[in-house]
Design a protein around this motif. Structure first.
Motif, PDB file in Angstrom:
ATOM      1  N   UNK A 168      10.476 -63.218   6.203  1.00  0.00           N
ATOM      2  CA  UNK A 168      10.468 -62.253   5.111  1.00  0.00           C
ATOM      3  C   UNK A 168      11.915 -62.029   4.682  1.00  0.00           C
ATOM      4  N   UNK A 169      12.080 -61.616   3.435  1.00  0.00           N
ATOM      5  CA  UNK A 169      13.431 -61.415   2.908  1.00  0.00           C
ATOM      6  C   UNK A 169      14.005 -60.065   3.337  1.00  0.00           C
ATOM      7  N   UNK A 222       8.002 -49.208   4.893  1.00  0.00           N
ATOM      8  CA  UNK A 222       8.046 -48.500   3.614  1.00  0.00           C
ATOM      9  C   UNK A 222       8.299 -49.454   2.459  1.00  0.00           C
ATOM     10  N   UNK A 223       8.934 -50.599   2.750  1.00  0.00           N
ATOM     11  CA  UNK A 223       9.177 -51.605   1.725  1.00  0.00           C
ATOM     12  C   UNK A 223       9.282 -52.974   2.381  1.00  0.00           C
ATOM     13  N   UNK A 224       8.677 -53.965   1.718  1.00  0.00           N
ATOM     14  CA  UNK A 224       8.676 -55.321   2.254  1.00  0.00           C
ATOM     15  C   UNK A 224       8.881 -56.304   1.119  1.00  0.00           C
ATOM     16  N   UNK A 225       9.791 -57.261   1.316  1.00  0.00           N
ATOM     17  CA  UNK A 225       9.994 -58.368   0.384  1.00  0.00           C
ATOM     18  C   UNK A 225       9.617 -59.654   1.112  1.00  0.00           C
ATOM     19  N   UNK A 226       8.548 -60.300   0.630  1.00  0.00           N
ATOM     20  CA  UNK A 226       8.057 -61.497   1.312  1.00  0.00           C
ATOM     21  C   UNK A 226       7.364 -62.415   0.318  1.00  0.00           C
ATOM     22  N   UNK A 227       7.656 -63.703   0.427  1.00  0.00           N
ATOM     23  CA  UNK A 227       7.030 -64.736  -0.411  1.00  0.00           C
ATOM     24  C   UNK A 227       7.120 -64.405  -1.899  1.00  0.00           C
ATOM     25  N   UNK A 237       6.502 -55.288  -1.843  1.00  0.00           N
ATOM     26  CA  UNK A 237       5.418 -54.373  -1.500  1.00  0.00           C
ATOM     27  C   UNK A 237       6.022 -53.035  -1.106  1.00  0.00           C
ATOM     28  N   UNK A 238       5.582 -51.991  -1.774  1.00  0.00           N
ATOM     29  CA  UNK A 238       6.076 -50.640  -1.492  1.00  0.00           C
ATOM     30  C   UNK A 238       4.915 -49.765  -1.038  1.00  0.00           C
ATOM     31  N   UNK A 253       4.260 -56.181  -6.212  1.00  0.00           N
ATOM     32  CA  UNK A 253       4.738 -56.696  -7.495  1.00  0.00           C
ATOM     33  C   UNK A 253       5.373 -58.075  -7.322  1.00  0.00           C
ATOM     34  N   UNK A 254       5.122 -58.915  -8.315  1.00  0.00           N
ATOM     35  CA  UNK A 254       5.837 -60.187  -8.437  1.00  0.00           C
ATOM     36  C   UNK A 254       5.857 -60.567  -9.918  1.00  0.00           C
TER      37      UNK A 254
END
Length: 210
Positions: A146-147, A158-163, A167-168, A187-188
């Protein structure tokens, strides 16, 4: 006279430096504790062999959008999602297992594909990673890289940046002893998926076939 006051600033400087040295490890400890709490939660959810949720789904892009009620059942045998009124399509059902995926529309039409993600892209025209969403909706990162991952003091993401997705998580609630998401947004690019979850059931999620 001045010589009597010289030690005072030096003493204050020493106190400030000592304070800075002692607070730095506390920040690191807090971060490691948040990660530990998240891992405990992840391990607990790994023991849940089946789950179901009910709530409202909203999907939108720059050209179209809509929302509807949905129920998602998932267990070791497969996954089933029931939608009502989503994007004006009426009632429809999406099932998947290791053999592939099947979409049943309100008019009785049935579509099939070798994966649920491909079926959703081809027939529903949603550029949404459903398999990843099955992890994200539980407040977990999909296994792998994941980023970015932000974890709060209770071990919840609380927040995830993946692929390529962001995602919040806006809200969690306790269900059967586990803190689970009840409001999140993914969101993307032009795509946005919003989930508002009313209820969770753990270890009681049969994937029935009609």
């Amino acid at each position: 006279m001045n010589s009597k006051f010289c030690p005072v600033p030096a003493l204050l400087l020493a106190v400030v430096l000592l304070s800075a040295c002692t607070t730095t490890p506390a920040v690191k400890t807090g971060e490691s504790e948040r990660i530990r709490l998240y891992q405990v939660k992840s391990d607990q959810l790994a023991t849940v062999s089946a789950w179901s949720l009910e709530g409202r789904l909203a999907v939108s892009n720059e050209d179209d959008g809509g929302s509807g009620q949905f129920r998602w059942n998932r267990n070791a045998a497969g996954s089933r999602m029931d939608f009502h009124g989503a994007l004006g399509r009426g009632a429809w059902q999406l099932e998947a297992d290791e053999q592939g995926a099947e979409l049943k529309l309100a008019d009785g039409t049935v579509h099939r594909a070798d994966s649920i993600d491909r079926l959703v892209r081809q027939q529903v025209k949603w550029e949404i990673p459903v398999e990843n969403l099955s992890w994200w909706v539980r407040g977990l990162a999909t296994p792998g890289r994941f980023r970015e991952r932000v974890i709060d003091g209770e071990g919840n993401i609380s927040k995830l940046l993946q692929d390529g997705w962001t995602i919040e998580y806006d809200r969690y609630r306790v269900f059967e002893g586990l803190n689970l998401p009840v409001k999140l947004t993914a969101r993307q690019g032009k795509w946005k998926v919003k989930l508002a979850i009313r209820s969770w059931d753990l270890n009681e999620a049969p994937v029935a076939n009609d």
